[in-house]
Design an enzyme around this catalytic site. Structure first.
Site, mmCIF file in Angstrom:
data_model
loop_
_atom_site.group_PDB
_atom_site.id
_atom_site.type_symbol
_atom_site.label_atom_id
_atom_site.label_comp_id
_atom_site.label_asym_id
_atom_site.label_seq_id
_atom_site.Cartn_x
_atom_site.Cartn_y
_atom_site.Cartn_z
ATOM 1 N N ASP A 274 88.318 104.099 32.316
ATOM 2 C CA ASP A 274 88.851 103.038 31.461
ATOM 3 C C ASP A 274 90.333 103.307 31.216
ATOM 4 O O ASP A 274 90.698 104.344 30.650
ATOM 5 C CB ASP A 274 88.078 103.017 30.134
ATOM 6 C CG ASP A 274 88.481 101.851 29.235
ATOM 7 O OD1 ASP A 274 89.396 101.104 29.614
ATOM 8 O OD2 ASP A 274 87.876 101.707 28.160
ATOM 9 N N ASP B 298 90.493 96.654 33.779
ATOM 10 C CA ASP B 298 90.887 98.011 33.422
ATOM 11 C C ASP B 298 89.773 99.042 33.526
ATOM 12 O O ASP B 298 90.004 100.223 33.275
ATOM 13 C CB ASP B 298 91.447 98.027 31.996
ATOM 14 C CG ASP B 298 90.490 97.405 30.980
ATOM 15 O OD1 ASP B 298 89.548 96.711 31.403
ATOM 16 O OD2 ASP B 298 90.687 97.619 29.767
ATOM 17 N N GLU B 299 88.574 98.630 33.899
ATOM 18 C CA GLU B 299 87.458 99.563 33.956
ATOM 19 C C GLU B 299 86.812 99.546 35.346
ATOM 20 O O GLU B 299 86.864 98.548 36.054
ATOM 21 C CB GLU B 299 86.400 99.216 32.907
ATOM 22 C CG GLU B 299 86.922 99.217 31.473
ATOM 23 C CD GLU B 299 85.836 98.877 30.476
ATOM 24 O OE1 GLU B 299 84.710 99.412 30.605
ATOM 25 O OE2 GLU B 299 86.098 98.063 29.562
#
Length: 445
Positions: free
Chosen positions: A34, A130-131
């Site tokens: 993350d 973002d992950e």
């Protein structure tokens, strides 16, 4: 009562230079990565001076997208929260610097970071911008211990881009995701089978994947406040209350997730297609609503055709200026990908749901029950298949024109009566990627 956690293992098949096959059991090493306050970190990387001031990435108050999307550490220290309005954020921190989002840059740099992950494995599954989940199980044969490899990848991201990522490492996707949320700012959490009782079970139940605000409330009403409470509850009781979801959450709480990390390039089949819009001024009449719905319907229909599917169920979402929401759904007479069908059904639902007493702030259209096999129009006594084919051909031509020259190149004249309301293109390159909360598939064939 004692719960027995299933050891998650994958059998790797190796072929040596003499073409002799052999097998070796390896424990799964699943990582969830993350990027910390992603949008803000990217802005700090591009503009280092922003690291020295309270800064947040936010929308436009004029266009009613005035919320905080991400903030840096100095803004966080000022108690700025993601999702709050810019107005509230300025009250807390008058010298707050607001940067408007640059989705092109965010897409570019998050893909560059994921390219680092892809150097070590072909199983990298994005979970939003973002992950990502990363399966390092087979990579251990080439790069050594998977846990140390995860640390190496984390350091490489920082050394290459100066950006921190939090990593959770575990034997399944659910606990890896949970681990990445435990420590931020380049945090690293390892959760192994023997750690579940001491690390996972004491955590609040809302920390578990797929437990949102409403599910948390329902579980709390049952006296379930921690993941351990959920793990020790009767699975039959949970199934009776929540159906399939109850069984799934019980399995997750007990570490019984064997869903695979998909290979690079995998695209999850769409289960629904939707578009929504927070309008720049309130919708106060059915005529205004129709034109906003027209734009949304055209974009939903275009997405259906791009996915080579048709839908059978439509759901509309209305949110008033009082911030109260409501919705209603119905089935189409037949599977469809026509904007005219979607618009007509949306207006029928709106007439039953809204009488104009409270102006509307945002609206949305959601089409589900998708099928790739219903590639024909079902005939009945009153059907006019030639007319429907002409409508479909016309809509496809309109989409091609807009795709090449922009949405404004070809609009309905009615949409220009109140251009301020309809001056948007929800099918444009906004680059908003929303995580899908359903894990699927098993490594066990």
């Amino acid at each position: 009562m004692t719960r027995i956690l299933c050891a998650q293992k994958v059998r790797i098949y190796i072929v040596d230079q003499k073409n002799h096959d052999y097998t070796e059991d390896m424990k799964r090493v699943i990582v969830h990565s993350d990027i910390n306050h992603c949008y803000a970190q990217i802005e700090e990387m591009r503009h280092p001076e922003l690291r020295n001031v309270p800064m947040a990435v936010g929308g436009s108050e004029e266009k009613r997208h005035g919320i905080i999307l991400a903030k840096n550490d100095l803004a966080k220290a000022a108690n700025i929260k993601t999702g709050e309005s810019l107005r509230d954020a300025y009250r807390k921190c008058p010298n707050l610097t607001i940067v408007h989002p640059d989705y092109d840059a965010y897409m570019y740099y998050t893909e560059k970071i994921k390219d680092i992950y892809r150097k070590y494995t072909d199983r990298v599954e994005s979970f939003g911008l973002d992950e990502a989940w990363i399966d390092l199980t087979p990579s251990q044969k080439l790069f050594g211990d998977g846990i140390e490899l995860a640390k190496k990848i984390q350091d490489e991201v920082y050394d290459t881009y100066g950006m921190t990522v939090s990593m959770g490492v575990s034997f399944n996707k659910v606990f890896a995701k949970l681990g990445s949320d435990l420590f931020k700012h380049k945090g690293f959490a390892l959760i192994q089978e023997e750690d579940v009782e001491n690390i996972v079970w004491p955590l609040p139940v809302e920390d578990l994947l797929m437990v949102g605000t409403r599910m948390k409330k329902n579980l709390n009403e049952m006296g379930i406040f921690t993941i351990g409470d959920l793990a020790h509850r009767s699975v039959h009781e949970l199934e009776k209350r929540f159906g399939v979801m109850g069984h799934l959450l019980w399995m997750y709480a007990n570490g019984l997730d064997d869903s695979e990390v998909h290979e690079v390039g995998y695209t999850r089949p769409a289960k629904s297609i939707s578009h929504s819009k927070t309008v720049v001024k309130d919708i106060e009449s059915m005529a205004q609503l129709r034109e906003v719905f027209r734009v949304l319907s055209e974009c939903v229909a275009a997405d259906l055709r791009k996915a080579h599917v048709k839908g059978r169920t439509i759901h509309i979402h209305l949110r008033g200026s009082d911030l109260k929401s409501c919705g209603k759904q119905k089935k189409f007479d037949q599977y469809t990908d026509l904007a005219s069908d979607i618009l007509s059904a949306a207006m029928d639902l709106a007439a039953k749901l809204w009488v104009g007493d409270v102006p509307l702030r945002s609206v949305g259209i959601h089409v589900s029950m998708l099928s790739a096999t219903q590639n024909f129009d079902q005939l009945d006594l009153f059907s006019q298949p030639q007319t429907r084919e002409k409508e479909r051909a016309l809509e496809e031509v309109l989409y091609k024109i807009r795709n090449r020259y922009g949405y404004d190149s070809c609009r309905m004249a009615a949409s220009r009566v109140d251009a301020q309301l309809t001056d948007f293109d929800p099918d444009g390159l906004l680059h908003q990627v929303h995580p899908v909360g359903v894990l699927e598939g098993s490594i066990r064939k």
